[in-house]
Design a protein around this motif. Structure first.
Motif, PDB file in Angstrom:
ATOM      1  N   PRO A  37     -64.004  15.006  28.253  1.00  0.00           N
ATOM      2  CA  PRO A  37     -62.869  15.887  27.952  1.00  0.00           C
ATOM      3  C   PRO A  37     -62.096  15.465  26.699  1.00  0.00           C
ATOM      4  O   PRO A  37     -61.492  16.300  26.036  1.00  0.00           O
ATOM      5  N   THR A  38     -62.124  14.187  26.366  1.00  0.00           N
ATOM      6  CA  THR A  38     -61.399  13.674  25.200  1.00  0.00           C
ATOM      7  C   THR A  38     -62.251  13.608  23.937  1.00  0.00           C
ATOM      8  O   THR A  38     -61.800  13.098  22.914  1.00  0.00           O
ATOM      9  N   ALA A  39     -63.467  14.127  23.988  1.00  0.00           N
ATOM     10  CA  ALA A  39     -64.398  14.019  22.855  1.00  0.00           C
ATOM     11  C   ALA A  39     -63.839  14.690  21.603  1.00  0.00           C
ATOM     12  O   ALA A  39     -63.145  15.701  21.671  1.00  0.00           O
ATOM     13  N   ARG A  40     -64.174  14.094  20.464  1.00  0.00           N
ATOM     14  CA  ARG A  40     -63.758  14.613  19.157  1.00  0.00           C
ATOM     15  C   ARG A  40     -65.000  14.970  18.354  1.00  0.00           C
ATOM     16  O   ARG A  40     -66.061  14.373  18.506  1.00  0.00           O
ATOM     17  N   MET A  41     -64.817  15.929  17.445  1.00  0.00           N
ATOM     18  CA  MET A  41     -65.889  16.327  16.530  1.00  0.00           C
ATOM     19  C   MET A  41     -65.311  16.350  15.125  1.00  0.00           C
ATOM     20  O   MET A  41     -64.145  16.705  14.938  1.00  0.00           O
ATOM     21  N   LEU A  42     -66.135  15.964  14.154  1.00  0.00           N
ATOM     22  CA  LEU A  42     -65.674  15.897  12.773  1.00  0.00           C
ATOM     23  C   LEU A  42     -66.728  16.502  11.861  1.00  0.00           C
ATOM     24  O   LEU A  42     -67.815  15.964  11.706  1.00  0.00           O
ATOM     25  N   THR A  44     -67.780  17.292   8.137  1.00  0.00           N
ATOM     26  CA  THR A  44     -67.442  16.695   6.841  1.00  0.00           C
ATOM     27  C   THR A  44     -68.180  17.400   5.708  1.00  0.00           C
ATOM     28  O   THR A  44     -69.155  18.109   5.927  1.00  0.00           O
ATOM     29  N   GLY A  45     -67.707  17.165   4.500  1.00  0.00           N
ATOM     30  CA  GLY A  45     -68.337  17.719   3.314  1.00  0.00           C
ATOM     31  C   GLY A  45     -67.577  17.281   2.076  1.00  0.00           C
ATOM     32  O   GLY A  45     -66.771  16.345   2.131  1.00  0.00           O
ATOM     33  N   VAL A  46     -67.850  17.935   0.985  1.00  0.00           N
ATOM     34  CA  VAL A  46     -67.118  17.686  -0.259  1.00  0.00           C
ATOM     35  C   VAL A  46     -66.731  19.034  -0.856  1.00  0.00           C
ATOM     36  O   VAL A  46     -67.436  20.026  -0.697  1.00  0.00           O
ATOM     37  N   ASP A  47     -65.595  19.053  -1.576  1.00  0.00           N
ATOM     38  CA  ASP A  47     -65.175  20.293  -2.224  1.00  0.00           C
ATOM     39  C   ASP A  47     -65.857  20.426  -3.587  1.00  0.00           C
ATOM     40  O   ASP A  47     -66.684  19.588  -3.954  1.00  0.00           O
ATOM     41  N   GLU A  48     -65.495  21.469  -4.342  1.00  0.00           N
ATOM     42  CA  GLU A  48     -66.135  21.716  -5.645  1.00  0.00           C
ATOM     43  C   GLU A  48     -65.944  20.563  -6.621  1.00  0.00           C
ATOM     44  O   GLU A  48     -66.766  20.350  -7.510  1.00  0.00           O
ATOM     45  N   ALA A  49     -64.864  19.810  -6.465  1.00  0.00           N
ATOM     46  CA  ALA A  49     -64.588  18.671  -7.350  1.00  0.00           C
ATOM     47  C   ALA A  49     -65.268  17.401  -6.873  1.00  0.00           C
ATOM     48  O   ALA A  49     -65.156  16.357  -7.511  1.00  0.00           O
ATOM     49  N   GLY A  50     -65.982  17.480  -5.744  1.00  0.00           N
ATOM     50  CA  GLY A  50     -66.673  16.307  -5.217  1.00  0.00           C
ATOM     51  C   GLY A  50     -65.807  15.439  -4.321  1.00  0.00           C
ATOM     52  O   GLY A  50     -66.218  14.353  -3.921  1.00  0.00           O
ATOM     53  N   LYS A  51     -64.609  15.902  -3.982  1.00  0.00           N
ATOM     54  CA  LYS A  51     -63.707  15.128  -3.124  1.00  0.00           C
ATOM     55  C   LYS A  51     -64.073  15.354  -1.654  1.00  0.00           C
ATOM     56  O   LYS A  51     -64.187  16.496  -1.203  1.00  0.00           O
ATOM     57  N   PRO A  52     -64.244  14.260  -0.902  1.00  0.00           N
ATOM     58  CA  PRO A  52     -64.585  14.402   0.514  1.00  0.00           C
ATOM     59  C   PRO A  52     -63.474  15.090   1.308  1.00  0.00           C
ATOM     60  O   PRO A  52     -62.290  14.907   1.018  1.00  0.00           O
ATOM     61  N   TRP A  53     -63.889  15.875   2.296  1.00  0.00           N
ATOM     62  CA  TRP A  53     -62.953  16.493   3.229  1.00  0.00           C
ATOM     63  C   TRP A  53     -63.537  16.359   4.636  1.00  0.00           C
ATOM     64  O   TRP A  53     -64.740  16.140   4.802  1.00  0.00           O
ATOM     65  N   ALA A  54     -62.675  16.457   5.624  1.00  0.00           N
ATOM     66  CA  ALA A  54     -63.116  16.402   7.013  1.00  0.00           C
ATOM     67  C   ALA A  54     -62.247  17.327   7.851  1.00  0.00           C
ATOM     68  O   ALA A  54     -61.028  17.385   7.660  1.00  0.00           O
ATOM     69  N   LEU A  55     -62.872  18.049   8.744  1.00  0.00           N
ATOM     70  CA  LEU A  55     -62.167  18.891   9.694  1.00  0.00           C
ATOM     71  C   LEU A  55     -62.367  18.267  11.068  1.00  0.00           C
ATOM     72  O   LEU A  55     -63.478  18.264  11.600  1.00  0.00           O
ATOM     73  N   GLU A  56     -61.297  17.704  11.608  1.00  0.00           N
ATOM     74  CA  GLU A  56     -61.359  17.070  12.924  1.00  0.00           C
ATOM     75  C   GLU A  56     -60.919  18.070  13.977  1.00  0.00           C
ATOM     76  O   GLU A  56     -59.958  18.822  13.770  1.00  0.00           O
ATOM     77  N   MET A  57     -61.637  18.079  15.099  1.00  0.00           N
ATOM     78  CA  MET A  57     -61.269  18.980  16.188  1.00  0.00           C
ATOM     79  C   MET A  57     -61.646  18.357  17.524  1.00  0.00           C
ATOM     80  O   MET A  57     -62.516  17.491  17.595  1.00  0.00           O
ATOM     81  N   LYS A  58     -60.975  18.801  18.557  1.00  0.00           N
ATOM     82  CA  LYS A  58     -61.378  18.447  19.905  1.00  0.00           C
ATOM     83  C   LYS A  58     -62.675  19.196  20.195  1.00  0.00           C
ATOM     84  O   LYS A  58     -62.869  20.311  19.702  1.00  0.00           O
ATOM     85  N   ALA A  59     -63.519  18.609  21.005  1.00  0.00           N
ATOM     86  CA  ALA A  59     -64.768  19.295  21.360  1.00  0.00           C
ATOM     87  C   ALA A  59     -64.470  20.663  21.970  1.00  0.00           C
ATOM     88  O   ALA A  59     -65.208  21.624  21.738  1.00  0.00           O
ATOM     89  N   ALA A  60     -63.376  20.779  22.703  1.00  0.00           N
ATOM     90  CA  ALA A  60     -63.014  22.052  23.321  1.00  0.00           C
ATOM     91  C   ALA A  60     -62.678  23.125  22.279  1.00  0.00           C
ATOM     92  O   ALA A  60     -62.773  24.321  22.571  1.00  0.00           O
TER      93      ALA A  60
END
Length: 148
Positions: A37-42, A44-60
């Protein structure tokens, strides 16, 4: 069932859950069986400028995020290689995947790696965390994570 087989069965179910033809309605109720129930998902990728980004969310929260991205499009994600490392009741899996727009695997979308951390509660393995990234220009999957 031995631990490696149980982990493999869980990973197979994860890929089956997200895959389907255009208009396919996924059965997200199975997710509660596969994730803590507490699981997380992330994501990831990079934007057009090559800067890393991450979208973190609960598995739910993942089903809504996935459905928003895929909408009614066909999407078939298949595992092409798996590396399982286990110690006692914890495991780490590097699962290399390919995504396709068709079940025959003729219309390629992308390839990447899912890093999945698992916990065995004495009865079954469940996902604790999952993080993934896709191949892109300048980032190729290491041969250690590719088939043969």
């Amino acid at each position: 069932m031995d631990h490696e087989a149980a982990i493999s069965t869980l990973l197979d179910a994860l890929y089956a859950q997200v895959s389907g033809p255009a208009g396919h309605r996924r059965d997200w109720s199975r997710q509660a069986e596969m994730f803590l129930p507490t699981a997380r998902m992330l994501r990831t990728g990079v934007d057009e400028a090559g800067k890393p980004w991450a979208l973190e969310m609960k598995a739910a929260d993942y089903p809504a995020n996935f459905e928003q991205m895929i909408r009614d499009a066909p999407f078939f994600e298949v595992e092409i290689h798996r590396v399982i490392q286990r110690f006692g009741n914890i495991a780490q899996v590097f699962s290399t995947y390919e995504a396709w727009r068709d079940a025959e695997h003729t219309d390629f979308i992308k390839r990447g790696i899912n890093s999945v951390q698992l916990y065995n509660d004495g009865e079954r393995w469940r996902v604790v965390n999952m993080i993934w990234d896709d191949e892109r220009e300048g980032l190729a999957i290491d041969p250690a994570y590719l088939p043969g």
